[in-house]
Design an enzyme around this catalytic site. Structure first.
Site, PDB file in Angstrom:
ATOM      1  N   ASN A 104       0.826  -1.210   0.000  1.00 60.61           N
ATOM      2  CA  ASN A 104       0.000   0.000   0.000  1.00 60.61           C
ATOM      3  C   ASN A 104       0.861   1.260   0.000  1.00 60.61           C
ATOM      4  OD1 ASN A 104      -2.066  -1.778   0.092  1.00 60.61           O
ATOM      5  ND2 ASN A 104      -2.557  -1.471   2.254  1.00 60.61           N
ATOM      6  N   HIS A 121       5.816  -0.722  -2.758  1.00 60.27           N
ATOM      7  CA  HIS A 121       5.358   0.096  -3.885  1.00 60.27           C
ATOM      8  C   HIS A 121       5.417   1.587  -3.588  1.00 60.27           C
ATOM      9  CE1 HIS A 121       3.021  -3.621  -5.627  1.00 60.27           C
ATOM     10  NE2 HIS A 121       4.318  -3.650  -5.897  1.00 60.27           N
TER      11      HIS A 121
END
Ligand code: BJW
Ligand code: ZN
Length: 280
Positions: A104, A121
Site C-alpha cells: 500500500n 510500492h
C-alpha cells in the site's frame, strides 16, 4: 470467529515468533481507501492504469497523473486506520520480530501503530524529482495530520468524495518543479514496468524466508514481484494464513483461508490468539 479454520489460525499465530504480515489494498478498504481491482469500487474499474500508473503516462501528461495522485493523497489524509490496522500493530507489539510488508502507498499502518512497514510500492507521501530523484516537499494543502484539531478530523469512511461531492482541485494539476534541476516532481510510488526499491524487496524476501508464519491480508496477489513474497514463505515451510473475503491465487498454498474483511477478522484473530491482547 467460529469453526476449525479460525481456531487453527489463532493457534498458528500464538505459536509464531517471527511472523510476517503482508498487506494489500483490502487492508485499507474499511478505512474508505479504494482498492484497485474490486468490482464496482476498484480504481482500475474507473481509471486506466496505462494512462495513470506508468512512467510513459507521466511523460505524456504529467498534470493528469500528478492531479490524480494528489486527489488520492488528500483522500488518504482524510482516512483513519481501521481495527485491522490496529490488530496488525497489536501483533507487532506482542511479537517484536514481526515484519509488516505492505504494497500500500497510504500511511495507515504507520498511523495505526506500525512505525516502519517495509514498503514495496512506495508512498503517496514521498514525492521526488522525475529526473534526478531528489526528494521534494509535499504540497502544503493541509496542516500535517498530527496538527489537525479534533473537530478538523475527517470521516473514517471517506469525506466529500465518498458522498459524491466534488473535490476542490480535483483534476489535472501541474506538478511542482524540482528545486535542484527544474524537472517535474513525480509521485513516490512504483508504477508498472518500474523496479521495486531494492532495499525493500531484499528486506521483504529475507523476512519471508526467515518467518515462521506469513499472514497475507487484503491482496489479490496478481502483481509481481510482490505476489511472490507469500510463495517464498510457503516454499521454505512457513504456514500461510490468508485474510480476504474472496478466493485468490494464494488459496492453494494457504494453511488457512479466513474469508472476511480484515477489520473484523484480524481483531478476532488476535483476541483468539491472546485473550488479553489490547486491540482497541
Ligand atoms: C479485502 C477487503 C477487506 C477487499 N478485507 N480484503 C510476472 C507475471 C506477470 C506480470 C509480471 C510479472 N512480473 C512483473 C510483471 C509486470 C507487472 C505485473 O505484475 N503485472 C500484472 C498486473 C500482470 N509488475 C510490474 O510492472 C512491477 N515491476 C516490475 O516487475 O519491474 C521489473 C523491472 C525490473 C528491473 C528494472 C525495471 C523493471 C511493478 C508493479 C507496481 C505496481 N504498482 C501499483 C500502483 C502503485 C501506485 C498507485 O497506488 O497508483 O501497486 S498497481 C496496484 O496493484 C498497486 C498495488 O500495490 C498492487 C497490488 O494490488 P493489491 O494491493 O493486491 O489490490 P487489489 O485491488 O488487486 O486487491 C485487493 C484485495 O483486497 C482483493 O483480493 C479483495 O478481495 C480484497 N479485499 N476488501 C480484506 N475489507
Ligand atoms: Zn531534479
Amino acid at each position: 470467529m467460529t469453526g476449525p479454520e479460525p481456531a487453527e489460525a489463532a493457534r498458528l499465530l500464538a505459536a509464531a515468533r517471527r511472523p510476517v504480515v503482508f498487506t494489500g489494498a483490502g487492508m485499507s478498504a474499511e478505512s474508505g481507501v479504494p482498492t484497485f481491482r474490486d468490482a464496482q469500487t476498484g480504481l482500475w474499474q474507473r481509471y486506466d492504469p496505462q494512462e495513470l500508473a506508468t512512467p510513459a503516462a507521466f511523460r505524456a501528461d504529467p498534470a493528469l497523473v500528478w492531479g490524480w495522485y494528489e486527489a488520492r493523497r488528500r483522500g488518504v489524509r482524510r482516512a483513519l486506520p481501521n481495527p485491522g490496522h490496529r490488530a496488525v500493530a497489536a501483533i507487532q507489539a506482542r511479537l517484536p520480530e514481526t515484519v509488516v510488508i505492505t504494497q500500500n502507498v497510504d500511511d495507515l499502518h504507520e498511523r495505526g501503530g506500525v512505525p516502519a512497514p517495509v514498503r514495496l510500492h512506495g508512498s503517496l507521501f514521498a514525492p521526488r524529482c522525475s529526473a534526478c530523484a531528489r526528494p521534494a516537499p509535499l504540497p502544503s494543502d493541509l496542516p500535517p495530520h498530527d496538527e489537525l484539531e479534533p473537530h478538523d478530523e475527517l470521516e473514517p469512511h471517506g469525506g466529500p468524495e465518498s458522498r459524491g461531492e466534488p473535490e476542490p482541485h480535483d483534476g489535472p494539476l501541474t506538478p511542482p518543479a524540482c528545486a535542484g534541476c527544474g524537472a517535474p516532481v513525480r509521485p513516490g510510488v512504483v508504477w508498472f514496468g518500474e523496479a521495486l526499491p531494492s532495499a525493500a524487496l531484499d528486506a521483504a524476501v529475507e523476512a519471508a524466508a526467515g518467518c515462521d508464519l506469513l499472514l497475507t491480508v487484503g491482496t489479490s496477489a496478481l502483481v509481481h514481484p510482490a505476489a511472490e513474497i507469500p510463495l517464498v514463505a510457503a516454499r521454505l515451510g512457513a504456514p500461510v494464513v490468508q485474510v480476504n473475503p474472496v478466493p485468490t491465487p494464494l488459496d492453494a498454498i494457504c494453511a488457512v483461508n479466513l474469508r472476511g474483511p480484515a477489520g473484523e477478522v484480524l481483531p478476532a484473530l488476535v483476541r483468539a490468539a491472546w485473550p488479553d491482547a489490547d486491540v482497541g
